[in-house]
Design a protein around this motif. Structure first.
Motif, mmCIF file in Angstrom:
data_model
loop_
_atom_site.group_PDB
_atom_site.id
_atom_site.type_symbol
_atom_site.label_atom_id
_atom_site.label_comp_id
_atom_site.label_asym_id
_atom_site.label_seq_id
_atom_site.Cartn_x
_atom_site.Cartn_y
_atom_site.Cartn_z
ATOM 1 N N LEU A 322 0.846 -1.188 0.000
ATOM 2 C CA LEU A 322 0.000 0.000 0.000
ATOM 3 C C LEU A 322 0.882 1.238 0.000
ATOM 4 O O LEU A 322 2.052 1.172 0.362
ATOM 5 N N SER A 323 0.305 2.350 -0.390
ATOM 6 C CA SER A 323 1.035 3.606 -0.234
ATOM 7 C C SER A 323 1.194 3.865 1.258
ATOM 8 O O SER A 323 0.473 3.301 2.087
ATOM 9 N N GLU A 324 2.140 4.713 1.604
ATOM 10 C CA GLU A 324 2.332 5.025 3.017
ATOM 11 C C GLU A 324 1.073 5.640 3.614
ATOM 12 O O GLU A 324 0.695 5.338 4.754
ATOM 13 N N GLU A 325 0.400 6.473 2.845
ATOM 14 C CA GLU A 325 -0.830 7.112 3.322
ATOM 15 C C GLU A 325 -1.930 6.085 3.567
ATOM 16 O O GLU A 325 -2.593 6.111 4.622
ATOM 17 N N ASP A 326 -2.142 5.186 2.616
ATOM 18 C CA ASP A 326 -3.193 4.171 2.786
ATOM 19 C C ASP A 326 -2.853 3.214 3.921
ATOM 20 O O ASP A 326 -3.747 2.738 4.628
ATOM 21 N N GLY A 327 -1.564 2.918 4.086
ATOM 22 C CA GLY A 327 -1.156 2.049 5.184
ATOM 23 C C GLY A 327 -1.474 2.659 6.535
ATOM 24 O O GLY A 327 -1.930 1.972 7.461
ATOM 25 N N VAL A 328 -1.250 3.958 6.663
ATOM 26 C CA VAL A 328 -1.581 4.659 7.910
ATOM 27 C C VAL A 328 -3.082 4.617 8.143
ATOM 28 O O VAL A 328 -3.547 4.336 9.258
ATOM 29 N N ARG A 329 -3.869 4.882 7.101
ATOM 30 C CA ARG A 329 -5.324 4.881 7.246
ATOM 31 C C ARG A 329 -5.843 3.510 7.655
ATOM 32 O O ARG A 329 -6.709 3.385 8.526
ATOM 33 N N LYS A 330 -5.336 2.474 7.012
ATOM 34 C CA LYS A 330 -5.777 1.113 7.331
ATOM 35 C C LYS A 330 -5.434 0.761 8.777
ATOM 36 O O LYS A 330 -6.233 0.126 9.479
ATOM 37 N N THR A 331 -4.253 1.156 9.225
ATOM 38 C CA THR A 331 -3.839 0.853 10.593
ATOM 39 C C THR A 331 -4.713 1.596 11.591
ATOM 40 O O THR A 331 -5.118 1.036 12.615
ATOM 41 N N LYS A 332 -5.009 2.850 11.304
ATOM 42 C CA LYS A 332 -5.868 3.613 12.209
ATOM 43 C C LYS A 332 -7.264 3.001 12.283
ATOM 44 O O LYS A 332 -7.835 2.855 13.364
ATOM 45 N N GLU A 333 -7.819 2.647 11.125
ATOM 46 C CA GLU A 333 -9.151 2.043 11.101
ATOM 47 C C GLU A 333 -9.185 0.765 11.934
ATOM 48 O O GLU A 333 -10.134 0.516 12.682
ATOM 49 N N LEU A 334 -8.130 -0.039 11.807
ATOM 50 C CA LEU A 334 -8.064 -1.291 12.569
ATOM 51 C C LEU A 334 -7.935 -1.021 14.054
ATOM 52 O O LEU A 334 -8.601 -1.663 14.880
ATOM 53 N N LEU A 335 -7.104 -0.059 14.425
ATOM 54 C CA LEU A 335 -6.958 0.279 15.843
ATOM 55 C C LEU A 335 -8.269 0.789 16.430
ATOM 56 O O LEU A 335 -8.628 0.424 17.566
ATOM 57 N N LEU A 336 -8.993 1.611 15.687
ATOM 58 C CA LEU A 336 -10.271 2.117 16.175
ATOM 59 C C LEU A 336 -11.267 0.985 16.371
ATOM 60 O O LEU A 336 -11.981 0.934 17.376
ATOM 61 N N ARG A 337 -11.316 0.078 15.405
ATOM 62 C CA ARG A 337 -12.269 -1.028 15.487
ATOM 63 C C ARG A 337 -11.950 -1.973 16.634
ATOM 64 O O ARG A 337 -12.822 -2.336 17.431
ATOM 65 N N VAL A 338 -10.676 -2.345 16.730
ATOM 66 C CA VAL A 338 -10.271 -3.256 17.804
ATOM 67 C C VAL A 338 -10.371 -2.556 19.163
ATOM 68 O O VAL A 338 -10.845 -3.129 20.149
ATOM 69 N N GLY A 339 -9.937 -1.298 19.208
ATOM 70 C CA GLY A 339 -9.989 -0.553 20.452
ATOM 71 C C GLY A 339 -11.396 -0.391 20.984
ATOM 72 O O GLY A 339 -11.649 -0.505 22.177
ATOM 73 N N ALA A 340 -12.348 -0.110 20.083
ATOM 74 C CA ALA A 340 -13.733 0.058 20.493
ATOM 75 C C ALA A 340 -14.302 -1.243 21.060
ATOM 76 O O ALA A 340 -15.081 -1.226 22.018
ATOM 77 N N SER A 341 -13.900 -2.373 20.494
ATOM 78 C CA SER A 341 -14.412 -3.657 20.977
ATOM 79 C C SER A 341 -13.869 -4.012 22.358
ATOM 80 O O SER A 341 -14.461 -4.803 23.092
ATOM 81 N N LEU A 342 -12.723 -3.420 22.711
ATOM 82 C CA LEU A 342 -12.102 -3.716 24.006
ATOM 83 C C LEU A 342 -12.398 -2.656 25.052
ATOM 84 O O LEU A 342 -12.157 -2.881 26.247
ATOM 85 N N SER A 343 -12.900 -1.497 24.638
ATOM 86 C CA SER A 343 -13.083 -0.370 25.572
ATOM 87 C C SER A 343 -14.465 -0.411 26.221
ATOM 88 O O SER A 343 -15.351 -1.131 25.780
#
Length: 343
Positions: A322-343
């Motif tokens: 992925l581009s560096e920009e898309d990689g950052v976006r994908k990682t953030k989306e995953l962190l938000l999703r996983v974080g919300a399920s644990l919070s």
């Protein structure tokens, strides 16, 4: 008084109750979630429902590591000074983690550092830490070289304080017997941490290859140092104990090397989390569901949460597909999703 009565009283007080029961479902949903119906229906780049920090209060904060843009920075396609503004404007991330390689000769340049600080202050971006490389090995067997390595980091401690960071990240590297390297690294870290204490700066060590990628070894070093401002920066990747030699000392050459011996990442993170003063969410690649393909983010973040950690988790994309920009976006989306399920 029941929750229902409380809600009715609230609606009556703001003059909405007389508007009819037809609007209650959407209003109550907004009261319960702190999020509008439209926001709840937003989707991420994979088509999954986008969970935002407004829906759930995450147990951690999100920051962005500058290394995510190392290709653009090394190629001269991005200016280091633009990093904080890009973090905010393009990714809605308001905390940044610097890499000293991209302003290596500016550690004592107060004019340059002042510009960095101004750009953050003017845009509401927090400077979290500076990742320091190329300043010598903290576990060097040669005492003179080891002490020089410690002193080389002093300027970064001072720069971190000036910028408003809470820490510098260092490496506990060194050649030789693991026990001897551990002893030498502990001595160096204690000396540097003492200097850091006078500047209200933490000294943190990342699992960054070799002995430091052995969670048991690095946690043992932390126990030996035993200082409140000396800790770890667990990285989700970087659990390679032995790697093939690169053809040259460039990021591209290192990216082509292969790991010859791994350390179990989940065990390692669990061993390092009790000393963590930062967490690095390394990512490489994603499937069509938005999950990281080389590791289980949900499992890792549960380890992070169970350790009682509530600080910054820094996005550090290091993939090639992925581009560096898309990689950052994908990682953030995953962190938000996983974080919300644990919070």
């Amino acid at each position: 008084m029941s929750n229902t009565n409380n809600r009715r009283d609230f609606l009556r007080q703001v003059g909405l109750y007389t508007m009819g029961l037809g609007i209650l479902p959407s209003i109550l949903a907004a009261c319960n979630n702190g999020q509008s119906t439209d926001d709840k229906d937003k989707k991420d780049s994979t088509g999954n429902k986008l969970v935002t920090e407004n829906v759930h209060d995450l147990f951690f904060k999100i920051s962005l590591a500058e290394w995510s843009f190392h290709k653009a920075l090394f190629a001269g396609k991005m200016n280091h000074l633009d990093f904080p503004l890009r973090a905010k404007n393009e990714f809605d991330i308001h905390a940044v983690e610097y890499v000293n390689q991209f302003f290596k000769d500016k550690a004592k340049d107060k004019t340059y550092l002042g510009e960095m600080k101004k750009r953050c202050d003017d845009n509401g971006v927090k400077s979290v830490l500076i990742m320091c490389d190329g300043e010598g090995e903290m576990g060097d067997a040669d005492l003179k070289k080891r002490l020089q390595a410690v002193e080389n980091h002093y300027k970064w401690v001072e720069a971190a304080q000036f910028l408003g960071c809470h820490a510098i990240r260092v490496n506990a590297a060194g050649a030789g017997n693991p026990e001897d390297v551990a002893k030498a690294a502990a001595e160096s870290l204690a000396k540097l941490a003492a200097f850091g204490k006078d500047h209200n700066i933490n000294v943190i060590v990342e699992n960054h290859g070799g002995n430091s990628s052995n969670g048991k070894w690095l946690s043992g070093v932390m126990k030996t140092v035993n200082m409140p401002n000396c800790g770890t920066l667990p990285d989700f990747g970087n659990f390679c104990l032995e790697r093939s030699k690169p053809e040259s000392n460039t990021p591209e050459a290192w990216a082509k090397t292969k790991c010859l011996q791994d350390y179990d990442r989940y065990t390692g993170i669990q061993e390092l989390m009790p000393f963590a003063k930062g967490v690095s969410a390394k990512s490489y690649d994603f499937n069509d569901k938005g999950d990281e393909t080389t590791m289980d983010f949900a499992r890792i973040m549960k380890i992070v949460k169970d350790a009682g950690y509530t600080g910054h988790v820094g996005i550090e994309y290091e993939g090639n597909n992925l581009s560096e920009e898309d990689g950052v976006r994908k990682t953030k989306e995953l962190l938000l999703r996983v974080g919300a399920s644990l919070s």
